[in-house]
Design an enzyme around this catalytic site. Structure first.
Site, short mmCIF file in Angstrom:
data_model
loop_
_atom_site.label_atom_id
_atom_site.label_comp_id
_atom_site.label_asym_id
_atom_site.label_seq_id
_atom_site.Cartn_x
_atom_site.Cartn_y
_atom_site.Cartn_z
N SER A 138 17.15 18.31 -24.49
CA SER A 138 15.79 18.13 -23.98
C SER A 138 14.99 19.37 -24.37
CB SER A 138 15.86 18.05 -22.45
OG SER A 138 14.57 18.13 -21.89
N TYR A 151 19.03 21.35 -13.75
CA TYR A 151 18.95 20.48 -14.92
C TYR A 151 18.74 21.33 -16.18
CZ TYR A 151 17.10 16.80 -18.01
OH TYR A 151 16.88 15.93 -19.07
#
Ligand SMILES: NC(=O)c1ccc[n+]([C@@H]2O[C@H](COP(=O)([O-])OP(=O)(O)OC[C@H]3O[C@@H](n4cnc5c(N)ncnc54)[C@H](OP(=O)(O)O)[C@@H]3O)[C@@H](O)[C@H]2O)c1
Length: 274
Positions: A138, A151
């Site tokens: 990401s 995360y």
């Protein structure tokens, strides 16, 4: 001979679209998911379009489940050409909101889940002297951000792993590719897990950042765009180490490249939560 692909987390979003897109590009694709009752839609599309897609069970947190899935694929094909590590979830909460277990669970899926599968397929790929491993990271694997440090840390770890693997595996003909989407319109933001403690000291920033992210996700990149990027990357003879996806990803990563750390921090504050 068809190339054989395994995609994790194919029940929805990026994994679902990637499994389909690989099928459309001639891959014999194993669309794996931890709950195979969620596989009816992809099978329906595969049947309609005459794609070679099978749904099999694979929970990235469960060693036995990984072993069974990889064995089934190798028994049926004697080879595995492509592994797409996509399964993951989104832990939301500031550092003080998180218990150690919240953080370990996040790493268990987003990082160790990837490590477990890679280790289980490497002997096969090394014997073949070929193979491609795609790790869906990401922009959050390159940029720190408040309210989602669990995360973000898991994706930073995945980036470090992927960058290092590339050197180790290239001599065996195995390619490693990192995919870095910005915000994508998927279930990630509806199935997110909230950190256990919810300290009131962080209530305001949590609400602000979370509602901003949810709003961005509604206008986010479509998961099909990530799937197309993955297919393009794996079709290349010399894939790049990283493929950002989406205008937001391109914008943030470019800013990170050209700005000093302090300039970048001020930019993020202004762009995302001023
Ligand atoms: N959406 C974004 O903005 C975005 C941006 C950058 C990167 N990503 C990354 O893209 C990947 C896919 O996410 P998505 O956006 O497509 O969200 P999604 O639609 O929620 O898909 C997540 C997938 O992961 C699966 N999963 C979760 N835990 C699992 C486990 N233990 N074993 C096997 N599968 C598991 C889910 O299965 P269940 O249906 O069983 O829950 C689901 O299939 C994730 O790694 C995410 O971090 C997403």
């Amino acid at each position: 001979m068809d190339k054989v692909a395994l995609v994790t987390g194919s029940s929805s979003g990026i994994g679902f679209e990637t499994a389909l897109e690989l099928g459309r590009n001639g891959y014999h694709t194993y669309a794996t998911m931890r709950d195979i009752s969620k596989g009816s839609k992809i099978l329906e599309i595969a049947k309609k379009e005459n794609l070679k897609i099978k749904v099999i069970e694979l929970d990235v947190n469960d060693d036995q489940s990984i072993k069974n899935a990889v064995k089934k694929i190798l028994d049926e094909n004697k080879r595995l050409d492509l592994l797409v590590n996509n399964a993951g979830y989104f832990l939301v909460g500031c550092l003080e909101d998180m218990t150690e277990k919240d953080l370990k669970d996040q790493f268990e899926t987003n990082f160790f889940g990837v490590v477990r599968i890679i280790q289980s397929v490497l002997p096969t790929m090394r014997n073949q002297k070929s193979g491609t491993i795609v790790n869906v990271s990401s922009v959050a694997g390159r940029i720190g951000f408040p309210v989602t440090p669990g995360y973000i840390s898991s994706k930073f770890a995945l980036e470090g792993l992927s960058e290092s693997m590339r050197y180790e595996l290239a001599p065996f003909g195995i390619k490693t590719i990192i995919i870095e989407p910005g915000v994508v319109k998927t279930n990630l933001f509806t199935t997110l897990k909230k950190a256990t403690k919810a300290d009131p000291a962080y209530k305001d920033i949590t609400q602000k950042v979370l509602s901003g992210l949810i709003m961005m996700s509604q206008m986010g990149t479509q998961p099909q765009e990530v799937a197309s990027t993955i297919v393009k990357a794996v079709s290349s003879d010399n894939p790049l180490p990283r493929y950002p996806v989406g205008n937001d990803a391109a914008m943030f990563l470019e800013a990170k490249k050209v700005k000093t750390d302090i300039e970048f921090e001020n930019y993020i504050k202004k762009e995302l939560f001023s």
